[in-house]
Design a protein around this motif. Structure first.
Motif, mmCIF file in Angstrom:
data_model
loop_
_atom_site.group_PDB
_atom_site.id
_atom_site.type_symbol
_atom_site.label_atom_id
_atom_site.label_comp_id
_atom_site.label_asym_id
_atom_site.label_seq_id
_atom_site.Cartn_x
_atom_site.Cartn_y
_atom_site.Cartn_z
ATOM 1 N N ARG A 15 -4.745 -9.454 3.012
ATOM 2 C CA ARG A 15 -4.602 -10.535 1.910
ATOM 3 C C ARG A 15 -3.435 -9.835 0.994
ATOM 4 N NH1 ARG A 15 -8.465 -13.837 1.382
ATOM 5 N NH2 ARG A 15 -10.400 -13.483 2.661
ATOM 6 N N ILE A 16 -2.703 -10.786 0.450
ATOM 7 C CA ILE A 16 -1.636 -10.825 -0.245
ATOM 8 C C ILE A 16 -1.714 -11.387 -1.585
ATOM 9 C CG2 ILE A 16 0.975 -10.787 -0.435
ATOM 10 C CD1 ILE A 16 1.245 -10.155 2.542
ATOM 11 N N HIS A 63 -1.902 -6.248 -2.668
ATOM 12 C CA HIS A 63 -2.172 -6.586 -1.036
ATOM 13 C C HIS A 63 -2.866 -5.664 -0.465
ATOM 14 C CE1 HIS A 63 0.585 -2.774 -1.529
ATOM 15 N NE2 HIS A 63 1.533 -3.844 -1.935
ATOM 16 N N VAL A 64 -3.798 -5.890 0.398
ATOM 17 C CA VAL A 64 -4.778 -5.341 1.332
ATOM 18 C C VAL A 64 -4.385 -5.473 2.628
ATOM 19 C CG1 VAL A 64 -6.377 -4.955 -0.557
ATOM 20 C CG2 VAL A 64 -6.739 -6.713 1.292
ATOM 21 N N ALA A 103 -3.255 -1.653 -11.356
ATOM 22 C CA ALA A 103 -3.181 -0.905 -10.091
ATOM 23 C C ALA A 103 -4.703 -0.509 -9.631
ATOM 24 C CB ALA A 103 -2.170 0.394 -10.416
ATOM 25 N N ASP A 104 -5.622 -1.300 -9.954
ATOM 26 C CA ASP A 104 -6.998 -0.928 -9.850
ATOM 27 C C ASP A 104 -7.411 -1.410 -8.490
ATOM 28 O OD1 ASP A 104 -6.313 -3.636 -10.680
ATOM 29 O OD2 ASP A 104 -7.903 -3.881 -12.073
ATOM 30 N N GLY A 105 -6.772 -1.562 -7.535
ATOM 31 C CA GLY A 105 -7.412 -1.382 -6.075
ATOM 32 C C GLY A 105 -7.519 -3.286 -5.767
ATOM 33 N N ALA A 119 5.264 -6.257 1.832
ATOM 34 C CA ALA A 119 3.960 -6.544 1.916
ATOM 35 C C ALA A 119 3.722 -7.399 3.207
ATOM 36 C CB ALA A 119 3.214 -6.939 0.939
ATOM 37 N N ARG A 120 4.265 -8.659 3.595
ATOM 38 C CA ARG A 120 4.175 -9.405 4.656
ATOM 39 C C ARG A 120 4.368 -8.630 5.757
ATOM 40 N NH1 ARG A 120 6.875 -13.550 1.154
ATOM 41 N NH2 ARG A 120 8.796 -13.164 2.706
#
Length: 495
Positions: free
Chosen positions: A287-288, A305-306, A159-161, A353-354
């Motif tokens: 990005r996923i 995901h970002v 869970a580190d970004g 996420a998509r």
């Protein structure tokens, strides 16, 4: 051996730690920073996560009695009457079922609240612990730390970004797109009090009103104004084709606002105690992760995901990931998981996420300058005049349109997140323990060998019995035992 190690003590990692602890697993959270950061990031919570936090008794800690949020009654969230989509004002007041809930609260306060809750639940949070390597075995993963002894755990959750070390160490691809033609600037500011209207709007001489908490698009860029009841307001701009140099500054933000609006915005330095934000970002990423799991390593939140921050969907997506993963990972650790349960984390949350990536990309496109975008906006604005279109957009923004495949179970409510039920006003109290619930209005249902895994609750006010997973999604409905055991076997191993 530690059961679960979580890399990252941001909101998503802390929420997962709380969910695991509620299920009887005591995780260890590793955070590379020695102290909590005071960097200003997200400004609030948008979407279904507000109701989920309410189900865990956490919403009231963020919006206690007396807090002015504009979207609550007592300590229960209520839908927002208006929002924004792609720099369009979005009127939600006439929707028959408005699913969009918002809460204006800084991310720093969210992290502080979740840290306190994790401590109450006995979670071990270790700061100044940086993950630099990992080795997976058949039954464990060894986590290597900078200048510290390795730790062995059954599972590691990254869970580190967005630049996740855990993701990189497992070799999980992070496909997507990068845009590098935009510049966004955000800063705390002050403005003359007489320019702020009763509704919080900012009057700019020579231009007019900039509404609060909405993106305003012009032919030269994007601007947003965010007054705060707790401190200095923020101003945000996005421009294309304006590459700056040097450090971000108030003068630069002031010049950007002038270019976007074609008028001088009387911005002064912030006057509150701080910490104060002055930030410049170039471009953006959508990005996923190709996979959310590699053996005994799983990804969570921005590590998975970002996307663009437009519309504020990040915490809604990440915290909902944590609630989905928490009970499944705990069941795996404690031996209660049905076969393949942990793999449903990816199959359920990857599509979510998509959808966020899709609508944030669409919103970003709608905010760009140019005559072709203006024409597209004209058409889109006509569509938003239709209540059905606004209902669809509201569900998309809230994440309320996400449904899950519940295997053999059928029924109109199956696969949906359980709404507040008129026949069961105490549902928000029943879900605080994060245990599965069988709501039985008949008094005759028999969970059989699954009795120790779930709480059976009389619910005489309901028309149908409901089986709720710990994340509050409905896994079965009916009025007899028909199909109940099949549904239970899909999600839980018999005692």
């Amino acid at each position: 051996m530690i059961e679960v190690v979580i890399a990252g003590a941001g909101p998503n990692g802390l929420m997962l730690a709380c969910e695991l602890a509620l299920a009887g697993v005591r995780p260890v959270v590793l955070e590379r920073l020695t102290e909590p950061t005071d960097t200003q990031r997200a400004n609030g919570l948008v979407g279904q996560v507000n109701r989920m936090l309410d189900r865990r008794g956490l919403y009231e800690r963020l919006a206690p009695p007396g807090t002015s949020t504009g979207t609550r009654t007592g300590t229960t969230p209520i839908p927002a009457p208006r929002f924004t989509f792609g720099a369009f004002p979005l009127d939600l007041s006439d929707l028959p079922d408005n699913p969009l809930y918002t809460l204006l609260v800084p991310q720093l306060r969210i992290e502080r609240m979740l840290t306190e809750r994790a401590a109450e639940l006995g979670v071990d949070i270790r700061r100044d612990h940086e993950v630099i390597g990992l080795t997976q075995g058949e039954k464990s993963v060894t986590v290597e730390l900078r200048e510290r002894a390795p730790i062995e755990a059954e599972f590691l959750v990254g869970a580190d970004g967005g630049r996740s070390t855990a993701r990189k160490l497992t070799g999980i691809d992070f496909p997507g797109v990068t845009s590098d033609d935009s510049v966004s600037r955000t800063g705390h500011v002050s403005v003359p009090a007489h320019l702020i209207g009763p509704d919080g709007s900012l009057t700019v001489p020579g231009f007019g009103a900039v509404p609060p908490f909405q993106h305003l698009r012009t032919e030269h860029g994007l601007i947003a104004w965010a007054p705060s009841p707790d401190g200095d307001p923020k101003l945000f701009t996005v421009e294309w084709g304006q590459p700056p140099e040097g450090e971000a500054s108030l003068d630069e933000l002031r010049a950007s606002a002038r270019r976007v609006l074609g008028a001088d915005v009387p911005l002064g330095a912030p006057t509150g105690p701080g910490p104060h934000l002055m930030r410049r970002l170039f471009g953006g990423n959508t990005r996923i992760a190709e996979r959310y799991r590699a053996g005994r390593v799983l990804l969570l939140g921005d590590a998975a995901h970002v996307h663009s921050a437009i519309g504020g969907p990040g915490l809604n997506l990440g915290l909902q990931d944590a609630v989905n993963l928490g009970w499944k990972l705990a069941a795996e650790v404690r031996g209660h998981a049905a076969e393949g349960l942990l793999d449903t984390y990816e199959s359920e949350r990857h599509p979510a996420a998509r959808r966020v990536a899709m609508h944030t990309q669409a919103q970003s496109l709608l905010t760009r300058p140019g005559a072709d975008v203006t024409a597209l906006r004209e058409l889109f604005g006509e569509l938003l005049d239709q209540p059905t279109a606004r209902q669809h957009i509201a569900g998309l923004l809230a994440g309320a349109d996400i449904t899950y495949d519940m295997g053999p179970a059928t029924g109109p409510l199956v696969g949906h997140w359980a709404p507040d039920l008129p026949g069961l006003p105490g549902l928000r109290d029943l879900t605080r323990t994060a245990r599965p619930l069988l709501l039985d209005p008949t008094g005759t249902l028999d969970p059989g060998p699954w009795s120790s895994h779930i709480d059976t609750v009389p619910a005489p006010g309901l028309d149908t019995a409901l089986l709720l997973r710990p994340d509050c999604y409905i896994a079965w409905q009916g009025t007899t035992n028909d199909g109940l055991h099949e549904a239970l076997a899909t999600w839980f191993r018999p005692a």
